[in-house]
Design an enzyme around this catalytic site. Structure first.
Site, mmCIF file in Angstrom:
data_model
loop_
_atom_site.group_PDB
_atom_site.id
_atom_site.type_symbol
_atom_site.label_atom_id
_atom_site.label_comp_id
_atom_site.label_asym_id
_atom_site.label_seq_id
_atom_site.Cartn_x
_atom_site.Cartn_y
_atom_site.Cartn_z
ATOM 1 C CG ASP A 1 -2.491 0.821 0.642
ATOM 2 O OD1 ASP A 1 -2.471 1.891 0.660
ATOM 3 O OD2 ASP A 1 -3.267 0.151 1.069
ATOM 4 C CG HIS B 1 -4.300 2.241 -2.048
ATOM 5 N ND1 HIS B 1 -4.029 3.411 -1.131
ATOM 6 C CD2 HIS B 1 -5.342 2.268 -2.933
ATOM 7 C CE1 HIS B 1 -5.562 3.778 -0.650
ATOM 8 N NE2 HIS B 1 -6.333 2.956 -1.775
ATOM 9 C CD GLU C 1 -10.184 3.736 -1.432
ATOM 10 O OE1 GLU C 1 -10.979 4.358 -0.617
ATOM 11 O OE2 GLU C 1 -8.942 3.528 -0.972
HETATM 12 C C1 ACM Z 1 -10.867 -0.688 0.343
HETATM 13 O O1 ACM Z 1 -11.364 0.297 1.508
HETATM 14 N N1 ACM Z 1 -10.073 0.880 -0.538
HETATM 15 C C2 ACM Z 1 -11.153 -1.939 -0.592
#
Ligand code: ACM
Ligand code: ZN
Length: 753
Positions: free
Chosen positions: A189, A262, A325
């Site tokens: 991440d 991420h 995201e």
């Molecule tokens: C997530 O909670 N962004 C998959």
């Protein structure tokens, strides 16, 4: 019919013994559990502390597991014998997948269809053993059992905070107790890259370490950082060790390598793979960041080379590529990304992400694997072979199933264990939201209105544990247990018992089991709750508890102290001047102390009419606005009324003419969650007569999530107030949810005299 013969064979002639389906101590609750009716027959008392096992039909790994389970949970021993064995095994042919039967008479017979289901039988057997008068006993019974869903998952984020190999093993070992079969290991991440990749050593040399970590909730203003180097990673040898440990417990590990978003830890090591090439450190703040992998060929090759190493380490059929995201700001301005859009005749950046995911999909399929990603991979078109993990509700999963793709349901509403599990002030800091034990128990991976042919694509469900606010393993256990036990019921049982039955079993058998295993589980579900009702003079706060317990109650400013029975209430009358009334109550049983603070005012408990109704998901009733209980931050969901309309009309009845100076209204701002402040508020004595106030811009632009108190001057003598709140109709470009109606969240309205 078959089952009946088996029962007769096990328990003797049917004329002498009958059977009933009783509450079973085993969780997840088996499909069938029956015990003989005769009391004298029911218990197998004083089973020896050392059990003889005939291992003729027992897979080798499972003797070790049986020995481990009985030892660690009951301090019992096993030994191998063919003479009068206490436990025997039988391999079934043509039985239901992963099914087993377990019969306890004078001895114990386990029949199983697969090694895996034999392991499940051992877990059930371990849970059947009870300690009565310091002696292990088992109730005579017959169990027939198999799982409902194929994917019974728990996830762990080791990027935001790192957990050691030993801690990850413990996580897996506890999962096995409740027959979970999938461990989703979130390995990369923005805040850390945690898996050694031989071809790209900088991923862990640089990407596994950050120089600072944000303190408190990331929405706290001003933000402060702990300036300490933090990190860690798993070597490939360690990964293999964990994979083997999980396999011994019949748990598949699905690794997640996040892309294209991420990715800040990876880009700190290889900045040339971002769109701008700018050198930035591993991120120390939580959130969503603009710098993601550039969609250029070099990034694709880089990530495929990483996946090549990953797939040699993990035998799992599925590989998770993230996909959530990923802001498209950089891609929009990047020449290379735009060139691919042109060359491949793509419509926009969403289709570019779809192209990117398709490249990974093809690569994984060519290597005998399957791709799974978060539901954002639906945007721009779902890749042909991809499976979807639905986290932003059930809708993404439903859509994927409609398109004939496999789905794992993991909606934030029921499956996010980083949310609060209680609303009390004693809860340790969490991300936000509220997912109680009961809410988890209510989860069904198959939405009610789903057609059976689509439901066939739902592999199962999974809970996720994001660890922004979980810095140590003690807190991991606190957030996961007992909620994971509720989830195991949802994913295993064909017909789960009602919540009360489950809760009793949990309290009587499973909490003691967790205590034996020294699991730092949460007792929050046992805590009392408060309920506010309206009275003629203000409000009353009722202290609710499921148990018949007493509470020690203190109230200030009166300094009232008393012992009160559960479900009694304390009145708070409206005060003409603002004042704080606090009620502190300590449970006689759990010793948990809770305190609620009521900001008393001339508005407390007044009649309110919600002329515009809130969205039903966020409608906790009109009293919410005048109960003196201000919306908590981080948001736990119940203290706010949430609207998705651009005009909100609310009326307050002051009961008699009163001279006032104005009104104070409190709103939530969390633009990442599409919650915006309103643009203007209009207050009038009644419909038609208007006095308008435009918002001042008091918000701190660095902070995305604040509570904003707005004072609206309205100096009149009034007996009724009509408040109209206006919001934008669409969210501005560049912000989360652009083009959609923003949310307006309001928690409290106060008259100022
Ligand atoms: C997530 O909670 N962004 C998959
Ligand atoms: Zn680019």
């Amino acid at each position: 019919m078959k089952k009946l013969f088996l029962l007769i064979a096990l328990f003797g002639s049917l004329s002498s013994i009958s059977f009933t389906q009783k509450n079973c101590p085993v969780i997840p609750t088996p499909v069938t559990y029956v015990t003989p009716n005769l009391d004298s027959e029911s218990a197998l008392p004083g089973i020896p502390l050392s059990l003889g096992v005939d291992t003729t039909n027992l897979p080798k790994n499972l003797y070790n597991q049986l020995s481990y389970l009985l030892d660690i949970n009951h301090q019992m021993r096993v030994f191998v014998t063919k003479e009068n064995p206490m436990i025997q095994f039988k391999k079934l042919k043509n039985a239901i997948e992963d099914s087993y039967t377990l019969s306890v008479t004078k001895t114990i017979l386990i029949s199983y269809s697969s090694e895996r289901s034999c392991f499940y039988a051992l877990q059930s057997l371990m849970q059947l053993i009870e300690n009565k008068n310091n002696e292990p006993t088992i109730t005579k019974c017959y169990i027939s059992d198999y799982p409902n869903f194929k994917w019974r998952g728990l996830h762990l984020d080791v990027a935001r905070h790192f957990f050691t190999v030993e801690e990850v093993k413990r996580y897996i070992d506890l999962m096995a107790l409740y027959k979970f079969n999938t461990f989703h290991w979130h390995l990369t991440d923005d805040q850390g890259w945690r898996i050694e990749i031989k071809k790209y050593p900088k991923l862990t040399e640089i990407g596994a370490w950050r120089d600072s970590t944000v303190e408190n909730h990331y929405t706290t203003s001003p933000r402060t950082y702990e300036k300490k180097r933090y990190g860690g990673f798993y070597t490939q040898e360690e990964i293999k060790e964990v994979v083997k440990y999980a396999a011994e417990r019949y748990i598949t590990i699905v690794p997640e390598i996040e892309m294209p978003g991420h990715a800040r830890a990876a880009l700190a090591a290889y900045p040339e793979l971002s769109c701008t090439g700018k050198q930035q450190g591993v991120e120390g703040l939580w959130g969503v960041f603009d710098d993601i992998f550039c969609a250029k060929e070099e990034s694709i090759q880089f990530l495929q080379a990483i996946l090549s190493e990953v797939i040699t380490l993990f035998p799992s059929q599925f590989v998770h590529i993230g996909g959530d995201e990923a802001p498209k700001n950089r891609w929009k301005k990047c020449e290379k990304c735009q060139r691919i859009i042109q060359e491949k005749k793509l419509k926009d950046e969403h289709e570019l992400q779809s192209y990117f995911v398709q490249r990974m999909d093809k690569f994984l399929v060519a290597n005998g694997k399957k791709l799974i990603g978060w539901d954002e991979i639906l945007e721009g078109g779902l890749s042909p072979n991809a499976a979807v993990m639905s986290w932003r509700g059930f809708e993404g999963g439903a859509e994927a199933a409609k398109q004939g793709h496999e789905v794992v349901m993991s909606p934030g509403s029921h499956c996010y264990f980083d949310h609060y599990q209680g609303r009390g002030k004693a809860e340790p800091l969490a991300f936000g939201g509220y997912t109680s034990l009961e809410k988890v128990y209510d989860f069904n991976p198959i939405p009610k209105d789903m057609k059976p042919e689509q439901a066939a694509y739902i592999l199962g469900g999974q809970a996720n544990l994001w660890t922004e606010y979980i810095a140590d393993f003690q807190k991991v256990e606190y957030m996961v247990y007992p909620r994971a036990i509720a989830l195991s019921q949802v994913l295993w049982c064909q017909n789960k018992p009602n919540f009360e039955t489950f809760e009793n079993n949990l309290i009587n058998y499973h909490l003691p089991l967790l205590e034996k295993r020294k699991v730092n589980y949460s007792k929050t579900f046992l805590a009392a709750s408060t309920q506010v009702t309206r009275t003629n003079e203000g409000i009353a706060v009722q202290i609710n508890s499921k148990r018949n317990e007493e509470f020690k109650v203190k109230k200030t400013p009166e300094n009232f102290v008393n012992n009160l029975k559960a479900n009694s209430s304390i009145a708070i009358n409206r005060s003409q001047k603002p004042q704080e009334d606090a009620i502190e109550f300590t449970s006689g049983e759990t010793q948990i102390t809770e305190k609620i603070i009521i900001k008393n005012s001339p508005t407390l408990g007044l009649p309110v009419k919600l002329i515009t109704l809130p969205n039903q998901r966020y409608n906790n009733g009109d009293l919410t606005l005048v109960d003196g209980n201000y919306g908590a931050l981080p948001w736990k969901g119940n203290e706010w009324l949430g609207y998705d309309t651009s005009e909100i009309i609310i009326e307050i009845d002051l009961l008699k003419p009163q001279k006032i100076k104005g009104l104070e209204l409190s709103f939530l701002k969390d633009e990442g969650s599409w919650i915006h402040l309103p643009t203007s508020i209009t207050v009038s004595k009644s419909e038609g007569k208007k006095s308008k106030t435009i918002f001042g811009n008091k918000t701190n632009s660095q902070v995305s999530f604040i509570e904003s108190n707005q004072f609206v001057p309205f100096s009149r003598k009034v007996s009724k107030l009509r408040i109209t709140i206006h919001s934008k109709t669409i969210i501005d470009p560049g912000l989360a949810g652009e083009g959609h109606q923003p949310w307006t969240f309001i928690d409290e309205i106060r008259i100022v005299k």
